[in-house]
Design an enzyme around this catalytic site. Sequence first.
Site, PDB file in Angstrom:
ATOM      1  N   LYS A 163      -0.324  -7.876  -3.236  1.00 52.45           N
ATOM      2  CA  LYS A 163      -1.580  -7.149  -3.437  1.00 52.45           C
ATOM      3  C   LYS A 163      -1.312  -5.677  -3.720  1.00 52.45           C
ATOM      4  CE  LYS A 163      -4.766  -5.960  -0.118  1.00 52.45           C
ATOM      5  NZ  LYS A 163      -5.344  -4.647  -0.429  1.00 52.45           N
TER       6      LYS A 163
ATOM      7  N   ASP B 248      -6.674  -5.290  -5.916  1.00 57.54           N
ATOM      8  CA  ASP B 248      -7.755  -5.072  -4.950  1.00 57.54           C
ATOM      9  C   ASP B 248      -8.445  -3.756  -5.293  1.00 57.54           C
ATOM     10  OD1 ASP B 248      -9.399  -5.223  -2.759  1.00 57.54           O
ATOM     11  OD2 ASP B 248      -7.848  -4.730  -1.300  1.00 57.54           O
ATOM     12  N   LEU B 249      -9.309  -3.802  -6.310  1.00 54.92           N
ATOM     13  CA  LEU B 249      -9.948  -2.580  -6.814  1.00 54.92           C
ATOM     14  C   LEU B 249     -11.407  -2.468  -6.378  1.00 54.92           C
ATOM     15  CD1 LEU B 249      -8.406  -2.538 -10.411  1.00 54.92           C
ATOM     16  CD2 LEU B 249      -7.549  -1.480  -8.305  1.00 54.92           C
ATOM     17  N   LYS B 250     -11.922  -3.496  -5.746  1.00 55.12           N
ATOM     18  CA  LYS B 250     -13.298  -3.492  -5.195  1.00 55.12           C
ATOM     19  C   LYS B 250     -14.299  -2.854  -6.163  1.00 55.12           C
ATOM     20  CE  LYS B 250     -11.912  -3.718  -0.335  1.00 55.12           C
ATOM     21  NZ  LYS B 250     -10.455  -3.560  -0.432  1.00 55.12           N
ATOM     22  N   LEU B 251     -14.444  -3.466  -7.310  1.00 56.05           N
ATOM     23  CA  LEU B 251     -15.334  -2.942  -8.360  1.00 56.05           C
ATOM     24  C   LEU B 251     -16.795  -2.974  -7.900  1.00 56.05           C
ATOM     25  CD1 LEU B 251     -13.743  -4.792 -11.413  1.00 56.05           C
ATOM     26  CD2 LEU B 251     -13.185  -2.518 -10.528  1.00 56.05           C
ATOM     27  N   HIS B 252     -17.550  -1.949  -8.268  1.00 54.63           N
ATOM     28  CA  HIS B 252     -18.962  -1.856  -7.871  1.00 54.63           C
ATOM     29  C   HIS B 252     -19.644  -0.859  -8.802  1.00 54.63           C
ATOM     30  CE1 HIS B 252     -21.937  -1.427  -4.203  1.00 54.63           C
ATOM     31  NE2 HIS B 252     -22.531  -1.824  -5.310  1.00 54.63           N
ATOM     32  N   ASP B 253     -20.390  -1.369  -9.778  1.00 49.94           N
ATOM     33  CA  ASP B 253     -21.065  -0.493 -10.749  1.00 49.94           C
ATOM     34  C   ASP B 253     -22.125  -1.340 -11.441  1.00 49.94           C
ATOM     35  OD1 ASP B 253     -21.571   1.654 -12.647  1.00 49.94           O
ATOM     36  OD2 ASP B 253     -19.544   2.356 -12.228  1.00 49.94           O
ATOM     37  N   ILE B 254     -22.756  -0.814 -12.478  1.00 53.29           N
ATOM     38  CA  ILE B 254     -23.736  -1.618 -13.192  1.00 53.29           C
ATOM     39  C   ILE B 254     -23.006  -2.755 -13.911  1.00 53.29           C
ATOM     40  CG2 ILE B 254     -25.376   0.282 -13.447  1.00 53.29           C
ATOM     41  CD1 ILE B 254     -24.454   0.530 -16.382  1.00 53.29           C
ATOM     42  N   PRO B 255     -23.705  -3.860 -14.182  1.00 51.21           N
ATOM     43  CA  PRO B 255     -23.043  -5.042 -14.748  1.00 51.21           C
ATOM     44  C   PRO B 255     -22.207  -4.747 -15.990  1.00 51.21           C
ATOM     45  CG  PRO B 255     -25.255  -5.610 -14.053  1.00 51.21           C
ATOM     46  CD  PRO B 255     -25.140  -4.116 -13.872  1.00 51.21           C
TER      47      PRO B 255
ATOM     48  N   ASP C 186       0.826  -1.208   0.000  1.00 53.39           N
ATOM     49  CA  ASP C 186       0.000   0.000   0.000  1.00 53.39           C
ATOM     50  C   ASP C 186       0.855   1.251   0.000  1.00 53.39           C
ATOM     51  OD1 ASP C 186      -2.499  -1.324  -0.061  1.00 53.39           O
ATOM     52  OD2 ASP C 186      -2.408  -1.676   2.097  1.00 53.39           O
TER      53      ASP C 186
ATOM     54  N   ARG D 269      -2.408  -9.618  12.502  1.00 55.25           N
ATOM     55  CA  ARG D 269      -1.314  -8.996  13.236  1.00 55.25           C
ATOM     56  C   ARG D 269      -0.517 -10.063  13.982  1.00 55.25           C
ATOM     57  NH1 ARG D 269      -2.222  -5.741  10.243  1.00 55.25           N
ATOM     58  NH2 ARG D 269      -2.639  -3.525  10.458  1.00 55.25           N
TER      59      ARG D 269
ATOM     60  N   THR E  48     -15.163  -4.109   6.824  1.00 53.46           N
ATOM     61  CA  THR E  48     -14.899  -4.282   8.263  1.00 53.46           C
ATOM     62  C   THR E  48     -14.842  -2.938   8.988  1.00 53.46           C
ATOM     63  OG1 THR E  48     -12.588  -4.503   7.640  1.00 53.46           O
ATOM     64  CG2 THR E  48     -13.760  -6.518   8.166  1.00 53.46           C
TER      65      THR E  48
ATOM     66  N   GLY F 245      -0.271  -6.136   5.531  1.00 47.09           N
ATOM     67  CA  GLY F 245       0.330  -4.919   5.004  1.00 47.09           C
ATOM     68  C   GLY F 245       1.378  -4.355   5.928  1.00 47.09           C
ATOM     69  N   ARG F 246       0.943  -3.444   6.803  1.00 44.42           N
ATOM     70  CA  ARG F 246       1.899  -2.678   7.609  1.00 44.42           C
ATOM     71  C   ARG F 246       2.845  -3.483   8.487  1.00 44.42           C
ATOM     72  NH1 ARG F 246      -2.886   1.183   9.247  1.00 44.42           N
ATOM     73  NH2 ARG F 246      -3.908  -0.789   8.783  1.00 44.42           N
TER      74      ARG F 246
HETATM   75  O1  C5P Z   1      -1.700  -2.819   6.831  1.00 46.19           O
HETATM   76  P1  C5P Z   1      -2.749  -3.879   6.988  1.00 46.19           P
HETATM   77  O2  C5P Z   1      -2.187  -5.245   7.331  1.00 46.19           O
HETATM   78  O3  C5P Z   1      -3.862  -3.473   7.932  1.00 46.19           O
HETATM   79  O4  C5P Z   1      -3.356  -3.996   5.518  1.00 46.19           O
HETATM   80  C1  C5P Z   1      -4.462  -4.786   5.227  1.00 46.19           C
HETATM   81  C2  C5P Z   1      -4.766  -4.698   3.763  1.00 46.19           C
HETATM   82  O5  C5P Z   1      -5.985  -5.381   3.527  1.00 46.19           O
HETATM   83  C3  C5P Z   1      -4.977  -3.281   3.238  1.00 46.19           C
HETATM   84  O6  C5P Z   1      -4.500  -3.267   1.888  1.00 46.19           O
HETATM   85  C4  C5P Z   1      -6.461  -3.084   3.297  1.00 46.19           C
HETATM   86  O7  C5P Z   1      -6.928  -2.217   2.292  1.00 46.19           O
HETATM   87  C5  C5P Z   1      -6.974  -4.488   3.036  1.00 46.19           C
HETATM   88  N1  C5P Z   1      -8.285  -4.784   3.613  1.00 46.19           N
HETATM   89  C6  C5P Z   1      -8.584  -4.685   4.968  1.00 46.19           C
HETATM   90  N2  C5P Z   1      -9.817  -5.013   5.424  1.00 46.19           N
HETATM   91  C7  C5P Z   1     -10.757  -5.406   4.599  1.00 46.19           C
HETATM   92  C8  C5P Z   1     -10.472  -5.515   3.233  1.00 46.19           C
HETATM   93  C9  C5P Z   1      -9.216  -5.202   2.767  1.00 46.19           C
HETATM   94  O8  C5P Z   1      -7.735  -4.331   5.770  1.00 46.19           O
HETATM   95  N3  C5P Z   1     -11.938  -5.742   5.069  1.00 46.19           N
END
Ligand code: C5P
Length: 227
Positions: A31, A56-63, A9, A177, A116, A206-207
């Site tokens: 990712k 991870d573009l989370k598409l959401h629009d008309i079909p 990210d 984590r 979430t 990620g982090r």
């Molecule tokens: O840095 P971290 O481990 O929190 O990153 C989690 C990754 O997963 C991020 O790219 C975040 O956009 C993605 N993500 C998330 N929760 C979701 C869906 C995707 O944290 N419900």
Amino acid sequence: MTGLIAALDTVDPQKALGWARAVAPSCGMLKLGLEFFLANGAEGVRLIDQRPVFLDLKLHDIPNTVAGGVRAILPLRPAFLTLHAGGGRAMIAAARAAAEAAGAARPKLLAVTVLTSLDAEALHETGVAGGARQQVLRLGRLALAAGADGLVCSAHEISTLRAALGPEALLVVPGIRPAGADIGDQARTMTPGEAARAGADWLVVGRPITGSADPGAAAAAIAAELG
Ligand code: C5P
């Protein structure tokens, strides 16, 4: 067997490339999310020379529009692609039909059910009366029936979804984590080992990796926990 996905990210393509190369030995997939894609586009994705890649573009629009988006993305050969289950059956089916054009190498479609970041009150404000768990199950079933290959879900939803959807559904789990790590803005986390034992197919981290002084070592330590 649970695989590890590193979430790269950043808007900085050189930084993403550095992370990609450092974590490649320990991660089965990389990712790239919205911020990277909006800043760098298809050119940025091509720059990342490690594969496979999850867009991870989370598409959401008309079909019709989502199908066009999927077709536009196929030349980048993503292994996974996300879309919002709330877009409905026809949208998910259109995405699947568009993805089929890539044959056996088509991207696997992962549906996002309830973000979430939405607590019970925020979800209620959107018009969902029954609570998150019920909505996750409803949208999860719908997404799989409409042609999604799996879901992005919280670690705490794995056992319920596995029981409801069976062994074939891919469950891809962020909010991970390592023990003792900074939780940051993630509300309900699990350690890599716990989420793997709960039945996740892939963990998204990620982090804890990219924020580490040594991302390669951080990824290796998490991968070791997965066995
Ligand atoms: O840095 P971290 O481990 O929190 O990153 C989690 C990754 O997963 C991020 O790219 C975040 O956009 C993605 N993500 C998330 N929760 C979701 C869906 C995707 O944290 N419900």
